[in-house]
Write a protein that holds these residues in place. Sequence first.
Motif, PDB file in Angstrom:
ATOM      1  N   LEU A 216       0.866  -1.181   0.000  1.00 36.08           N
ATOM      2  CA  LEU A 216       0.000   0.000   0.000  1.00 36.08           C
ATOM      3  C   LEU A 216       0.904   1.233   0.000  1.00 36.08           C
ATOM      4  O   LEU A 216       1.813   1.351   0.832  1.00 36.08           O
ATOM      5  CB  LEU A 216      -0.885  -0.030   1.245  1.00 36.08           C
ATOM      6  N   ILE A 217       0.672   2.104  -0.954  1.00 36.00           N
ATOM      7  CA  ILE A 217       1.497   3.309  -1.090  1.00 36.00           C
ATOM      8  C   ILE A 217       0.614   4.533  -0.888  1.00 36.00           C
ATOM      9  O   ILE A 217      -0.470   4.632  -1.480  1.00 36.00           O
ATOM     10  CB  ILE A 217       2.170   3.337  -2.481  1.00 36.00           C
ATOM     11  N   PHE A 218       1.060   5.417  -0.010  1.00 36.25           N
ATOM     12  CA  PHE A 218       0.276   6.618   0.317  1.00 36.25           C
ATOM     13  C   PHE A 218       1.039   7.858  -0.137  1.00 36.25           C
ATOM     14  O   PHE A 218       2.241   7.979   0.091  1.00 36.25           O
ATOM     15  CB  PHE A 218       0.053   6.681   1.842  1.00 36.25           C
ATOM     16  N   ASP A 219       0.310   8.740  -0.809  1.00 34.68           N
ATOM     17  CA  ASP A 219       0.879  10.029  -1.207  1.00 34.68           C
ATOM     18  C   ASP A 219       0.105  11.123  -0.475  1.00 34.68           C
ATOM     19  O   ASP A 219      -1.050  11.413  -0.804  1.00 34.68           O
ATOM     20  CB  ASP A 219       0.746  10.189  -2.731  1.00 34.68           C
ATOM     21  N   GLY A 220       0.736  11.681   0.531  1.00 34.66           N
ATOM     22  CA  GLY A 220       0.061  12.659   1.385  1.00 34.66           C
ATOM     23  C   GLY A 220      -0.257  13.964   0.675  1.00 34.66           C
ATOM     24  O   GLY A 220      -1.238  14.639   1.004  1.00 34.66           O
ATOM     25  N   LEU A 221       0.557  14.333  -0.311  1.00 37.22           N
ATOM     26  CA  LEU A 221       0.304  15.600  -1.003  1.00 37.22           C
ATOM     27  C   LEU A 221      -0.959  15.508  -1.853  1.00 37.22           C
ATOM     28  O   LEU A 221      -1.694  16.478  -1.998  1.00 37.22           O
ATOM     29  CB  LEU A 221       1.507  15.988  -1.870  1.00 37.22           C
ATOM     30  N   LYS A 222      -1.214  14.321  -2.397  1.00 37.80           N
ATOM     31  CA  LYS A 222      -2.421  14.131  -3.218  1.00 37.80           C
ATOM     32  C   LYS A 222      -3.534  13.441  -2.434  1.00 37.80           C
ATOM     33  O   LYS A 222      -4.611  13.222  -2.983  1.00 37.80           O
ATOM     34  CB  LYS A 222      -2.086  13.269  -4.438  1.00 37.80           C
ATOM     35  N   SER A 223      -3.268  13.064  -1.201  1.00 36.64           N
ATOM     36  CA  SER A 223      -4.211  12.253  -0.402  1.00 36.64           C
ATOM     37  C   SER A 223      -4.656  11.018  -1.182  1.00 36.64           C
ATOM     38  O   SER A 223      -5.836  10.690  -1.255  1.00 36.64           O
ATOM     39  CB  SER A 223      -5.437  13.075   0.026  1.00 36.64           C
ATOM     40  N   GLU A 224      -3.677  10.321  -1.755  1.00 38.78           N
ATOM     41  CA  GLU A 224      -3.982   9.153  -2.590  1.00 38.78           C
ATOM     42  C   GLU A 224      -3.397   7.875  -1.994  1.00 38.78           C
ATOM     43  O   GLU A 224      -2.240   7.868  -1.566  1.00 38.78           O
ATOM     44  CB  GLU A 224      -3.314   9.327  -3.966  1.00 38.78           C
ATOM     45  N   PHE A 225      -4.199   6.828  -2.006  1.00 38.18           N
ATOM     46  CA  PHE A 225      -3.706   5.500  -1.652  1.00 38.18           C
ATOM     47  C   PHE A 225      -3.683   4.652  -2.924  1.00 38.18           C
ATOM     48  O   PHE A 225      -4.625   4.706  -3.711  1.00 38.18           O
ATOM     49  CB  PHE A 225      -4.660   4.796  -0.677  1.00 38.18           C
ATOM     50  N   LYS A 226      -2.629   3.861  -3.070  1.00 33.54           N
ATOM     51  CA  LYS A 226      -2.576   2.902  -4.185  1.00 33.54           C
ATOM     52  C   LYS A 226      -2.143   1.572  -3.600  1.00 33.54           C
ATOM     53  O   LYS A 226      -1.339   1.539  -2.670  1.00 33.54           O
ATOM     54  CB  LYS A 226      -1.454   3.294  -5.165  1.00 33.54           C
ATOM     55  N   ILE A 227      -2.647   0.488  -4.183  1.00 31.70           N
ATOM     56  CA  ILE A 227      -2.132  -0.825  -3.776  1.00 31.70           C
ATOM     57  C   ILE A 227      -1.534  -1.491  -5.006  1.00 31.70           C
ATOM     58  O   ILE A 227      -2.190  -1.585  -6.047  1.00 31.70           O
ATOM     59  CB  ILE A 227      -3.242  -1.700  -3.167  1.00 31.70           C
ATOM     60  N   LEU A 228      -0.277  -1.884  -4.906  1.00 35.22           N
ATOM     61  CA  LEU A 228       0.377  -2.590  -6.007  1.00 35.22           C
ATOM     62  C   LEU A 228       0.578  -4.049  -5.592  1.00 35.22           C
ATOM     63  O   LEU A 228       0.942  -4.327  -4.447  1.00 35.22           O
ATOM     64  CB  LEU A 228       1.739  -1.961  -6.322  1.00 35.22           C
ATOM     65  N   ASN A 229       0.337  -4.942  -6.527  1.00 33.81           N
ATOM     66  CA  ASN A 229       0.583  -6.360  -6.253  1.00 33.81           C
ATOM     67  C   ASN A 229       2.033  -6.700  -6.580  1.00 33.81           C
ATOM     68  O   ASN A 229       2.613  -6.121  -7.500  1.00 33.81           O
ATOM     69  CB  ASN A 229      -0.333  -7.235  -7.120  1.00 33.81           C
ATOM     70  N   TYR A 230       2.578  -7.636  -5.835  1.00 35.57           N
ATOM     71  CA  TYR A 230       3.907  -8.150  -6.192  1.00 35.57           C
ATOM     72  C   TYR A 230       3.935  -9.643  -5.873  1.00 35.57           C
ATOM     73  O   TYR A 230       2.955 -10.188  -5.367  1.00 35.57           O
ATOM     74  CB  TYR A 230       5.032  -7.388  -5.474  1.00 35.57           C
ATOM     75  N   ALA A 231       5.016 -10.279  -6.184  1.00 36.45           N
ATOM     76  CA  ALA A 231       5.141 -11.714  -5.918  1.00 36.45           C
ATOM     77  C   ALA A 231       6.603 -11.993  -5.605  1.00 36.45           C
ATOM     78  O   ALA A 231       7.457 -11.109  -5.781  1.00 36.45           O
ATOM     79  CB  ALA A 231       4.727 -12.506  -7.154  1.00 36.45           C
ATOM     80  N   LYS A 232       6.860 -13.193  -5.130  1.00 36.58           N
ATOM     81  CA  LYS A 232       8.262 -13.561  -4.908  1.00 36.58           C
ATOM     82  C   LYS A 232       8.993 -13.468  -6.246  1.00 36.58           C
ATOM     83  O   LYS A 232       8.530 -13.988  -7.255  1.00 36.58           O
ATOM     84  CB  LYS A 232       8.344 -14.982  -4.359  1.00 36.58           C
ATOM     85  N   ASN A 233      10.102 -12.756  -6.227  1.00 35.49           N
ATOM     86  CA  ASN A 233      10.901 -12.571  -7.431  1.00 35.49           C
ATOM     87  C   ASN A 233      11.972 -13.669  -7.468  1.00 35.49           C
ATOM     88  O   ASN A 233      12.835 -13.714  -6.594  1.00 35.49           O
ATOM     89  CB  ASN A 233      11.525 -11.158  -7.392  1.00 35.49           C
TER      90      ASN A 233
END
Length: 244
Positions: A216-233
Amino acid sequence: MINSKRYQRNLEQDGITKEAQEKLFASRVLVMGAGGLGSGVIMNLAALGVGQIKIIDGDILEESNLNRQIIHKYKNIGRAKVISAKDWVQEFNPDIKVELDKIRINELNYFNIIQGYDIIVDCFDSYESKYMLNEIALRHNKVLIHGGVQGFRGQVTTIVPTKTGCLSCVMQKPQTFKEEIYASISPVVNLISSLQAQEVLKVVTGVGEPLLNKILIFDGLKSEFKILNYAKNMACEVCSSIGA
Ligand SMILES: [Zn+2]
């Protein structure tokens, strides 16, 4: 203790049964760092009713910490942060057992510190320490709740050895670490630390869905939350060096 009114509102939440609250009280959580992230994590864990918290930090409280490290009181400037944090917990919730160690962990001294703790919360401010902790958690099969803040941005993910990718799978470990301690402010760091504590709640009780293979990535300046998926590399140097 579980029956006290203190936890009544927890028990009114979907999925937080008496058994779930008892699991929280029986849980032992290791908090690495009693600074910005550590403040919010420790306060939230004490409010949730996590029965045993171990706090690790080698630093002394300075006035410049007080723009964000809200567990510490002005009168404690000059004292060890671990002692200041323990004082707060004991005044707030005397049911909670607090262990502490005023130490800066490294590859040589960590082993005894992590014994008896299955969940580690990454509240370090340096990425070099965060990647070291990622390797320690992976090597010893501990759940790691990662949180990080860079200015107005922050991120959270929950790393479970053998089930998810590691920190380096999602954010590749740099070859060298520069001077990279980011200044941060209270709202962002305390938001990220609250989300880390919520991950502890989910992992311990099984309520909801922890951020497994999700960051979960939060950008306080834009008040935006994003969730990116990942996996074992499969090419992750950390995972392959540990055999995870
Ligand atoms: Zn990895």
